[in-house]
Design an enzyme around this catalytic site. Structure first.
Site, PDB file in Angstrom:
ATOM      1  N   HIS A 160      32.095   3.034  -3.770  1.00  0.00           N
ATOM      2  CA  HIS A 160      31.504   4.361  -4.025  1.00  0.00           C
ATOM      3  C   HIS A 160      31.320   4.594  -5.524  1.00  0.00           C
ATOM      4  O   HIS A 160      31.304   5.743  -5.978  1.00  0.00           O
ATOM      5  CB  HIS A 160      32.357   5.487  -3.419  1.00  0.00           C
ATOM      6  CG  HIS A 160      32.686   5.273  -1.975  1.00  0.00           C
ATOM      7  ND1 HIS A 160      31.901   5.739  -0.949  1.00  0.00           N
ATOM      8  CD2 HIS A 160      33.710   4.590  -1.393  1.00  0.00           C
ATOM      9  CE1 HIS A 160      32.426   5.365   0.218  1.00  0.00           C
ATOM     10  NE2 HIS A 160      33.521   4.660  -0.034  1.00  0.00           N
ATOM     11  N   SER A 281      12.837   3.688 -28.952  1.00  0.00           N
ATOM     12  CA  SER A 281      12.213   4.961 -28.579  1.00  0.00           C
ATOM     13  C   SER A 281      11.199   5.346 -29.637  1.00  0.00           C
ATOM     14  O   SER A 281      11.404   5.101 -30.830  1.00  0.00           O
ATOM     15  CB  SER A 281      13.292   6.040 -28.466  1.00  0.00           C
ATOM     16  OG  SER A 281      12.711   7.316 -28.669  1.00  0.00           O
ATOM     17  N   LYS A 287      17.648   4.660 -30.664  1.00  0.00           N
ATOM     18  CA  LYS A 287      17.715   4.151 -29.297  1.00  0.00           C
ATOM     19  C   LYS A 287      17.420   2.656 -29.182  1.00  0.00           C
ATOM     20  O   LYS A 287      16.607   2.105 -29.916  1.00  0.00           O
ATOM     21  CB  LYS A 287      16.701   4.903 -28.426  1.00  0.00           C
ATOM     22  CG  LYS A 287      17.024   6.360 -28.253  1.00  0.00           C
ATOM     23  CD  LYS A 287      18.120   6.567 -27.240  1.00  0.00           C
ATOM     24  CE  LYS A 287      17.527   6.611 -25.859  1.00  0.00           C
ATOM     25  NZ  LYS A 287      18.572   6.752 -24.846  1.00  0.00           N
ATOM     26  N   GLU A 294      15.585  -2.184 -16.285  1.00  0.00           N
ATOM     27  CA  GLU A 294      15.063  -1.028 -15.532  1.00  0.00           C
ATOM     28  C   GLU A 294      13.806  -1.402 -14.749  1.00  0.00           C
ATOM     29  O   GLU A 294      13.632  -1.020 -13.591  1.00  0.00           O
ATOM     30  CB  GLU A 294      14.765   0.134 -16.485  1.00  0.00           C
ATOM     31  CG  GLU A 294      16.033   0.792 -16.989  1.00  0.00           C
ATOM     32  CD  GLU A 294      15.773   1.841 -18.072  1.00  0.00           C
ATOM     33  OE1 GLU A 294      16.583   2.765 -18.174  1.00  0.00           O
ATOM     34  OE2 GLU A 294      14.779   1.725 -18.808  1.00  0.00           O
ATOM     35  N   TYR A 321     -10.013 -14.809  14.378  1.00  0.00           N
ATOM     36  CA  TYR A 321     -10.202 -14.281  13.018  1.00  0.00           C
ATOM     37  C   TYR A 321     -10.848 -12.902  13.058  1.00  0.00           C
ATOM     38  O   TYR A 321     -11.780 -12.671  13.845  1.00  0.00           O
ATOM     39  CB  TYR A 321     -11.077 -15.233  12.179  1.00  0.00           C
ATOM     40  CG  TYR A 321     -11.317 -14.684  10.791  1.00  0.00           C
ATOM     41  CD1 TYR A 321     -10.373 -14.857   9.792  1.00  0.00           C
ATOM     42  CD2 TYR A 321     -12.449 -13.908  10.514  1.00  0.00           C
ATOM     43  CE1 TYR A 321     -10.556 -14.307   8.535  1.00  0.00           C
ATOM     44  CE2 TYR A 321     -12.635 -13.363   9.259  1.00  0.00           C
ATOM     45  CZ  TYR A 321     -11.683 -13.553   8.277  1.00  0.00           C
ATOM     46  OH  TYR A 321     -11.855 -12.997   7.039  1.00  0.00           O
ATOM     47  N   GLN A 326      -8.643 -10.706   5.657  1.00  0.00           N
ATOM     48  CA  GLN A 326      -8.934 -10.858   4.229  1.00  0.00           C
ATOM     49  C   GLN A 326      -7.957 -10.030   3.372  1.00  0.00           C
ATOM     50  O   GLN A 326      -7.774 -10.306   2.189  1.00  0.00           O
ATOM     51  CB  GLN A 326     -10.378 -10.425   3.965  1.00  0.00           C
ATOM     52  CG  GLN A 326     -10.822 -10.574   2.532  1.00  0.00           C
ATOM     53  CD  GLN A 326     -12.329 -10.471   2.404  1.00  0.00           C
ATOM     54  OE1 GLN A 326     -13.056 -11.357   2.825  1.00  0.00           O
ATOM     55  NE2 GLN A 326     -12.802  -9.381   1.838  1.00  0.00           N
TER      56      GLN A 326
HETATM   57  N1  ARG Z   1     -13.026 -14.132   2.570  1.00  0.00           N
HETATM   58  C1  ARG Z   1     -12.587 -14.344   3.924  1.00  0.00           C
HETATM   59  C2  ARG Z   1     -11.071 -14.086   4.016  1.00  0.00           C
HETATM   60  O1  ARG Z   1     -10.479 -14.052   2.998  1.00  0.00           O
HETATM   61  C3  ARG Z   1     -12.859 -15.744   4.343  1.00  0.00           C
HETATM   62  C4  ARG Z   1     -13.091 -15.913   5.793  1.00  0.00           C
HETATM   63  C5  ARG Z   1     -14.369 -15.280   6.200  1.00  0.00           C
HETATM   64  N2  ARG Z   1     -14.634 -15.552   7.570  1.00  0.00           N
HETATM   65  C6  ARG Z   1     -15.480 -14.804   8.269  1.00  0.00           C
HETATM   66  N3  ARG Z   1     -15.629 -15.140   9.518  1.00  0.00           N
HETATM   67  N4  ARG Z   1     -16.114 -13.785   7.771  1.00  0.00           N
HETATM   68  O2  ARG Z   1     -10.537 -13.899   5.072  1.00  0.00           O
END
Ligand code: ARG
Length: 467
Positions: A160, A281, A287, A294, A321, A326
């Site tokens: 503590h 400072s 200082k 920090e 995907y 991205q």
């Molecule tokens: N710039 C894209 C990323 O970073 C690359 C992949 C793009 N693929 C796509 N099907 N648009 O994810």
């Protein structure tokens, strides 16, 4: 073939993207950092196309040369980016095509930016980690060096934030070292899991061409190739895990910085932080402020934020995907940049810190720190612990009202307590030595811990297995 001013995929489009749509989607400004990796991954792909009989050896050589040349141009800042380049992958492909014409147009057969980007990013992150690993090891070693020097330096241990029981400075510093070694171990395990190539996964379903993902993985120095093409392009757990490990490391660095700050305050003066890690400072001439510690303390928040950001992006995202993915890069880049700034600065701050045993020893002279030892001595004399605790607690309370402390007890009072030799227990060196058990604060335990930590530092884990 790619036309200037139009994206690579413009074939089925009748007009270019709106300016603001292109601006939102453009990742080139930050993913240009992946250029060296993108060149290497592209070369591995070219060799795969050659081995599959889809490129003649001279064509593969020409593509490799063009990729290397584009990579150099980007590195030197000479590369002419096209405003329509969405990302580094498009820019490099366009650069190759600009040099080689029709031959450049063969580069992207059997691959997608989806497998490319994840392979690039894994490579980039593994390489970034190996530099960070050296800095983390340097910090841990500097803690070990101080701990060795201060295996016998007594100080008050706190709970503590208040005086609790005596410990050694070495023991306290090693508590930080153990936490950092666990971080190291976490990252090393992460590196093993991350050393997996996604090249050949294509957009999500591999390709109909005779490409060999295992050969590509070997060429790139990965330990393994993807096991499932959908998983390979969809998941970013390697990025999430890196950020999580970094967030934990960030909290450990922050707590180490917090201890240094507390110990260096004017009231304690237990450590002098070197001037090179302080600032003055603008108004108060006297200082010398401990800004480095920090800032290290504060950066933990930023690192924790990145893991939350990416986790939120990935949450509920169906497989395959999506452009959402991205968003994995900026948190990762900032995380690595932050660690690159923080680790060497804290390592330097710790290396140059001068601990001051004298005020620590004075503070360890507070008799209240030995109340538990007295209760335990009564246990050794046969009293149940709860009764011993009550007796010592009552004594401490009475002494407080009398303006006295345990150090002021007369021989008769010690005898009355049931500990005729009790005065000898108020000695910091004896108190830490009595706690001789492994893992405790005694000098012997500190030296044992240092040996164990040295062994762990010497055993290299998954970090070695990466490309
Ligand atoms: N710039 C894209 C990323 O970073 C690359 C992949 C793009 N693929 C796509 N099907 N648009 O994810």
């Amino acid at each position: 073939m790619s036309e200037p001013g139009r994206p690579l995929w413009s074939g089925r489009f009748s007009k270019p993207p709106a300016r603001e749509a292109a601006a939102l989607g453009r990742s080139l400004d930050f993913d240009v950092r992946l250029a060296p990796q993108d060149v290497r991954v592209s070369i591995a792909h070219v060799l795969g196309l050659r081995d599959a009989g889809l490129l003649a050896p001279e064509e593969a050589e020409a593509l490799e040369r063009a990729l290397l040349a584009v990579g150099e141009e980007i590195a030197d800042g000479r590369f002419a980016f096209d405003p329509a380049d969405e990302d580094v992958h498009s820019a490099i492909e366009r650069g190759v095509t600009r040099r080689l014409g029709d031959l450049g147009a063969k580069l992207h057969a059997g691959r997608s930016r989806n497998d490319l980007v994840v392979t690039d990013l894994r490579l980039w992150l593994l390489e970034a980690w190996s530099g960070l690993e050296d800095e983390l090891v340097r910090l841990i070693r500097s803690l070990l060096a101080h701990a060795r020097e201060h295996a016998e330096t007594v100080m008050p241990g706190t709970t503590h934030g208040l005086a609790a029981q005596p410990v050694t400075l070495g023991h306290h510093l090693l508590a930080h070292a153990w936490a950092l070694v666990r971080d190291l171990d976490r990252f090393r395990g992460w590196a093993g899991r991350t050393s997996v190539s996604a090249l050949g996964a294509g957009a999500l379903a591999t390709s109909t061409l005779a490409l060999e993902p295992a050969a590509a993985a070997r060429r790139l120095g990965f330990e393994d190739r993807f096991a499932n093409s959908i998983d390979a392009v969809s998941d970013r757990d390697f990025a999430q895990e890196f950020l999580a490990d970094a967030a934990i490391l960030g909290t450990h660095l922050s707590r180490l910085a917090a201890d240094l700050l507390r110990w260096s305050d004017e009231a304690r003066g237990w450590v002098d932080l070197d001037e090179a890690y302080a600032t003055g400072s603008s108004m108060m001439p006297h200082k010398r402020n401990p800004d480095v510690a920090e800032l290290v303390r504060a950066k933990a928040g930023r690192l924790a934020g990145h893991v939350v950001a990416l986790s939120s992006t990935l949450h509920g995202l169906p497989l395959g995907y999506h452009r959402d993915l991205q968003e994995d890069k900026e948190p990762l880049f900032d995380c690595v940049d932050t660690l690159r700034a923080v680790l060497p600065a804290l390592a330097g701050c710790v290396e140059t810190a001068r601990f001051r045993p004298a005020p620590m020893r004075r503070a360890a002279g507070d008799p209240a720190l030995y109340a538990t030892d007295l209760a335990e001595a009564l246990v050794l004399a046969g009293l149940p612990f709860r009764e011993a605790h009550r007796r010592v607690g009552g004594l401490v309370a009475r002494l407080e009202t009398e303006g006295r402390s345990l150090a002021d007890l007369s021989r008769a009072e010690w005898e009355e307590l049931g500990l005729p030799e009790g005065a000898a227990l108020l000695d910091p060196d004896g108190a830490v030595r009595r706690r001789g058990v492994a893992g405790g604060p005694s000098p012997a335990s500190v030296l044992g811990q240092i040996e164990a930590l040295e062994r762990l530092l010497a055993t290299r884990g998954g970090g070695d297995r990466g490309p």
